[in-house]
Design an enzyme around this catalytic site. Structure first.
Site, PDB file in Angstrom:
ATOM      1  CG  ASP A  48      25.757 -16.494 -28.893  1.00 27.05           C
ATOM      2  OD1 ASP A  48      26.050 -15.720 -28.241  1.00 27.05           O
ATOM      3  OD2 ASP A  48      26.487 -17.593 -28.945  1.00 27.05           O
ATOM      4  CG  HIS A  51      22.468  -6.783 -25.175  1.00 26.23           C
ATOM      5  ND1 HIS A  51      22.735  -8.191 -25.582  1.00 26.23           N
ATOM      6  CD2 HIS A  51      23.151  -7.310 -23.992  1.00 26.23           C
ATOM      7  CE1 HIS A  51      23.365  -9.014 -24.969  1.00 26.23           C
ATOM      8  NE2 HIS A  51      23.770  -8.187 -23.869  1.00 26.23           N
ATOM      9  CG  LEU A  94       6.731 -11.244 -40.273  1.00 25.43           C
ATOM     10  CD1 LEU A  94       7.461 -12.403 -41.107  1.00 25.43           C
ATOM     11  CD2 LEU A  94       7.823  -9.894 -40.422  1.00 25.43           C
TER      12      LEU A  94
HETATM   13  C1  FPP Z   1      23.370 -13.359 -26.916  1.00 25.37           C
HETATM   14  O1  FPP Z   1      24.537 -12.756 -27.122  1.00 25.37           O
HETATM   15  C2  FPP Z   1      22.149 -12.241 -26.957  1.00 25.37           C
HETATM   16  C3  FPP Z   1      21.539 -12.119 -26.035  1.00 25.37           C
HETATM   17  C4  FPP Z   1      21.426 -13.021 -24.707  1.00 25.37           C
HETATM   18  C5  FPP Z   1      20.480 -11.135 -25.661  1.00 25.37           C
HETATM   19  C6  FPP Z   1      19.915 -10.910 -27.219  1.00 25.37           C
HETATM   20  C7  FPP Z   1      18.720  -9.624 -26.898  1.00 25.37           C
HETATM   21  C8  FPP Z   1      18.640  -8.785 -27.876  1.00 25.37           C
HETATM   22  C9  FPP Z   1      19.169  -8.713 -29.261  1.00 25.37           C
HETATM   23  C10 FPP Z   1      17.812  -7.715 -27.629  1.00 25.37           C
HETATM   24  C11 FPP Z   1      16.396  -8.147 -27.934  1.00 25.37           C
HETATM   25  C12 FPP Z   1      15.472  -7.215 -28.058  1.00 25.37           C
HETATM   26  C13 FPP Z   1      14.289  -7.448 -29.096  1.00 25.37           C
HETATM   27  C14 FPP Z   1      13.459  -6.250 -29.405  1.00 25.37           C
HETATM   28  C15 FPP Z   1      13.979  -8.890 -29.620  1.00 25.37           C
HETATM   29  P1  FPP Z   1      25.431 -12.650 -26.056  1.00 25.37           P
HETATM   30  O2  FPP Z   1      25.448 -11.493 -25.156  1.00 25.37           O
HETATM   31  O3  FPP Z   1      25.792 -13.978 -25.295  1.00 25.37           O
HETATM   32  O4  FPP Z   1      26.971 -12.389 -26.706  1.00 25.37           O
HETATM   33  P2  FPP Z   1      28.287 -13.111 -26.377  1.00 25.37           P
HETATM   34  O5  FPP Z   1      28.201 -14.545 -26.868  1.00 25.37           O
HETATM   35  O6  FPP Z   1      29.214 -12.395 -27.399  1.00 25.37           O
HETATM   36  O7  FPP Z   1      28.761 -12.944 -25.172  1.00 25.37           O
END
Ligand code: FPP
Length: 250
Positions: free
Chosen positions: A28, A45, A134
């Protein structure tokens, strides 16, 4: 909590001693990380994906056998299309890389609404990485209540009229992964957000304010050291007899 293990070797030994095999991450804070720099959320992201790769590599270095990450929940479809598309694109790119070489990639969640292109890449990557040491579970269109409901429906389809805990566990998306030991959530919120509810029954929790793209290897060491310092009794009593200062068992 401070990292009390001075070297990676000491930490690795502590991991073996405390039988830490499976860590899950709620990644997050990508959006806030980007907004702090006046960048669009997609930028967060993108950096979050680099953190993901670093984290699984570091976990592997530490001897962890399984890492599960929450990439996209069943509720995340409510986000703007541009943001959803960017996450799907990042996943596609990762599926081409299949990083690191040791990763056995598994997607957990309901893949039904994904594009055919993404579904094909997932199947191919799962097939090509099978048997690697892994295990990396990527939760995509994942919701834990829906996972448990799905397991129950599969058991009904199999004709079961009575189910055991083992039946449910073996019909979850995570079947075949070691028991979940530790959940790490970045970004400051202290909640589970419909993630691995069944699997977390005896897991330890670690929350940090650090935003996901900022998470360092040292932050992971701290989370792991915290886990290793905890007494896990699984509802029972300590089995180790207490020892006096001269090492004599009491
Ligand atoms: C939460 O942060 C994050 C997500 C909903 C998306 C996470 C996705 C990735 C890191 C990319 C995934 C890729 C791979 C290869 C696994 P948020 O956007 O809710 O953050 P905020 O709380 O600051 O708004």
């Amino acid at each position: 909590m401070a990292n009390t293990h001075q070297t990676n070797n000491e930490l690795k030994q502590a991991i073996i001693d405390s039988k830490l095999r499976h860590i899950a991450f709620i990644m997050d804070g990508n959006g806030r990380w980007a907004q702090k720099q006046n960048k669009p959320r997609e930028y967060g992201h993108k950096h979050g994906t680099e953190t993901f790769k670093r984290v699984i590599e570091h976990c592997h270095d530490l001897g962890i056998k399984c890492v599960t990450v929450y990439a996209f929940s069943t509720e995340n479809w409510k986000r703007p299309k541009k943001e959803v598309d960017s996450i799907m694109k990042l996943l596609e790119t990762y599926l081409d890389e299949k990083y690191p070489d040791e990763a056995c990639v598994k997607f957990i969640g309901d893949m039904t609404p994904l594009s055919d292109k993404l579904k094909k890449k997932i199947k191919k990557a799962e097939r090509e990485t099978e048997g690697r040491p892994l295990r990396v579970n990527i939760a995509l269109n994942y919701g834990s209540r829906s996972e448990i409901t799905n397991a129950c429906n599969l058991l009904i389809q199999e004709g079961k009229t009575f189910v055991s805990e083992e039946d449910i566990s073996s019909h979850l998306y995570t079947s075949g992964s070691p028991e979940l030991d530790l959940i790490v959530r970045t970004g400051g919120d202290i909640r589970i957000s419909n993630f691995l509810l069944w699997q977390a029954a005896y897991a330890e929790f670690y929350f940090t304010d650090t935003l996901w793209p900022d998470l360092t290897d040292n932050d992971i060491n701290e989370a792991v050291a915290s886990f290793c310092s905890r007494k896990r009794r699984f509802g029972g009593l300590d089995t180790e007899k207490s020892k006096s200062s001269n090492g004599v068992e009491q």
